[in-house]
Design an enzyme around this catalytic site. Structure first.
Site, PDB file in Angstrom:
ATOM      1  N   SER A 178      -6.890   1.752 -69.383  1.00 13.89           N
ATOM      2  CA  SER A 178      -5.723   2.427 -69.960  1.00 13.89           C
ATOM      3  C   SER A 178      -4.608   1.882 -69.305  1.00 13.89           C
ATOM      4  CB  SER A 178      -5.874   3.588 -69.480  1.00 13.89           C
ATOM      5  OG  SER A 178      -6.333   3.752 -67.975  1.00 13.89           O
ATOM      6  N   ASP A 231       0.664  10.373 -64.093  1.00 12.95           N
ATOM      7  CA  ASP A 231      -0.184  11.589 -64.419  1.00 12.95           C
ATOM      8  C   ASP A 231      -1.327  11.836 -63.767  1.00 12.95           C
ATOM      9  OD1 ASP A 231      -1.748   9.368 -65.353  1.00 12.95           O
ATOM     10  OD2 ASP A 231      -1.816   9.742 -67.367  1.00 12.95           O
ATOM     11  N   HIS A 290      -2.270   7.035 -63.916  1.00 14.84           N
ATOM     12  CA  HIS A 290      -1.529   6.029 -64.156  1.00 14.84           C
ATOM     13  C   HIS A 290      -0.452   5.870 -63.734  1.00 14.84           C
ATOM     14  CE1 HIS A 290      -4.496   7.122 -67.512  1.00 14.84           C
ATOM     15  NE2 HIS A 290      -4.817   5.974 -67.314  1.00 14.84           N
TER      16      HIS A 290
END
Ligand SMILES: *[C@@H]1O[C@H](CO)[C@@H](O)[C@H](O)[C@H]1NC(C)=O
Ligand SMILES: *[C@@H]1O[C@H](CO)[C@@H](O)[C@H](O)[C@H]1NC(C)=O
Length: 389
Positions: A45, A354, A357
């Site tokens: 991610s 979040d 990240h």
């Protein structure tokens, strides 16, 4: 026209004296910056620009709010480090290989998906919590992409403008940012530090093999490899996996997890050194994003960031993070439906987006740290990463 011997003499003398000067010029002139025509990225991610979203559902709003204006396949309010890398090389943002809508691969492709691991996964995302698109799968996809993009390109017309040229594969920059999910068991206690350690070399060795057999043998020469960040500073780890108070460092991070990350990075660095010996024509740059990410947490306030450990888009608790009510989830408050993250008004002053990240502002800080080579080994700036030191 009359042939004037004397002028030839003058020209020749001039040319010779110029040639004599040439070596001096070459010493004075720095190497010209690399012209990477494409980027091929592999990872999780930290560099996913739409892969997981294409297969498992779009990252919900308010992801994308600071830059794209709406969700853009990134688990972030805006751009990722890979986006800043593309920008600085004068290339478009990378389309995700898995995205079948509106993609354009003329200047590269992104094989990263959120929740990817180096280790192959044997179970589904729902059961295991990890993406099925582990690094070996990303390499399968790359192989397929390389072959089929050339077949499709030959159809001409619009297809030619959507696929990279064959020669791009040997002059592209190959970027990697993966490993974090191999260190962070989503399913709590199963992977303790002692149990994890022995498995690292295996996954590093297998990725090294793929590297050599796949990308290098297909012409790839320029590699830019990020190490993994201080996962012990991220709310999703600290919130879910309790550590003893004595294991929390002065900046509030969980030391055992950062130890594991650093252990992984040592192994990665050694792997890169061995790869440099194996792949004699490759320029491989190892980039220490760990140090930059840690400095964002430990010195964040100095750089204008508030409450570095607290996530901006989240819901409740010490870190404004709740694993059951993630960024973009809907909650009922006094009979009214609210969006988790609606209260995150100023992501530009937050480090953590979040709970898992980094924010666009943090990513920009990381990018600005790595672009000039001050965190690279060898100390190669991004635009010089085609030279083997
Ligand atoms: C998946 O299965 C293979 C073969 O049995 C095994 O070596 C590997 O460790 C497994 N991966 C995971 C993540 O459990
Ligand atoms: C794909 O992107 C390239 C570079 O930005 C551009 O020149 C080309 O026209 C694009 N193709 C299409 C079909 O939009």
């Amino acid at each position: 026209m009359a042939f004037d011997l004397s002028s030839i003499f003058v020209i020749t003398t001039f040319a010779i004296s110029f040639l004599n000067l040439a070596p001096i010029h070459m010493v004075v002139l720095a190497k010209t910056p690399c012209q990477f025509p494409a980027i091929f990225n592999f990872g999780d991610s930290n560099s996913d620009t739409g892969g997981l979203s294409a297969a498992f559902g779009q990252a919900p709003p308010p992801n994308g709010i600071s830059y794209f204006g709406s969700p853009a396949g990134r688990y972030c309010d805006g751009r990722l480090v890979i986006d800043f890398i593309a920008e600085s090389l004068g290339l478009p943002y990378l389309s995700a290989f898995l995205d079948s809508v509106g993609t354009n691969f003329s200047h590269g492709a992104n094989f990263a998906t959120a929740a990817s691991t180096i280790r192959p996964q044997n179970i589904t995302l729902n059961r295991g919590g990890f993406s099925p698109i582990s690094l070996n799968v990303q390499f399968y996809e790359f192989n397929d992409f390389h072959k089929r993009s050339q077949v499709v390109r030959k159809r001409g017309g619009v297809f030619e403008t959507l696929m990279p040229k064959e020669e791009h594969f040997s002059s592209a920059l190959y970027t990697f940012d993966i490993g974090q999910n191999d260190l962070t068991p989503v399913t709590s206690q199963t992977c303790r530090r002692t149990k994890l350690k022995p498995t690292f070399p295996m996954c590093l060795i297998s990725s090294r093999l793929y590297f050599r057999l796949n990308i290098y043998s297909q012409g790839g020469r320029y590699f830019w490899i990020h190490n993994t960040g201080p996962v012990g500073c991220l709310p999703y780890i600290m919130d879910r996996i309790p550590v003893l108070a004595s294991q929390i460092d002065e900046h509030g991070c969980a030391t055992p997890f950062n130890d594991v990350a650093r252990f992984f990075n040592q192994g990665l660095k050694k792997t890169v050194e061995r790869l440099r010996k194996d792949l004699v024509d490759a320029a491989i740059t190892y980039v220490d994003v760990y140090s930059l990410k840690y400095s964002l947490i430990s010195q964040g306030r100095k750089h204008g960031f508030k409450q570095p450990l607290r996530s901006c888009c989240g819901h409740g608790g010490k870190y404004n993070y709740n694993k059951n009510l993630g960024c973009g989830a809907k909650v009922n408050k006094h009979g009214k439906e609210m969006l988790v993250g609606a209260a995150c008004k100023d992501p530009s002053s937050a480090v953590i987006w979040d709970g898992i990240h980094f924010t666009q502002a943090a990513n920009k800080y990381i990018f600005e740290g790595i672009v000039d080579g001050s965190f690279s080994d060898p100390p190669t700036p991004l635009n010089m990463a085609c030279y083997r030191n």
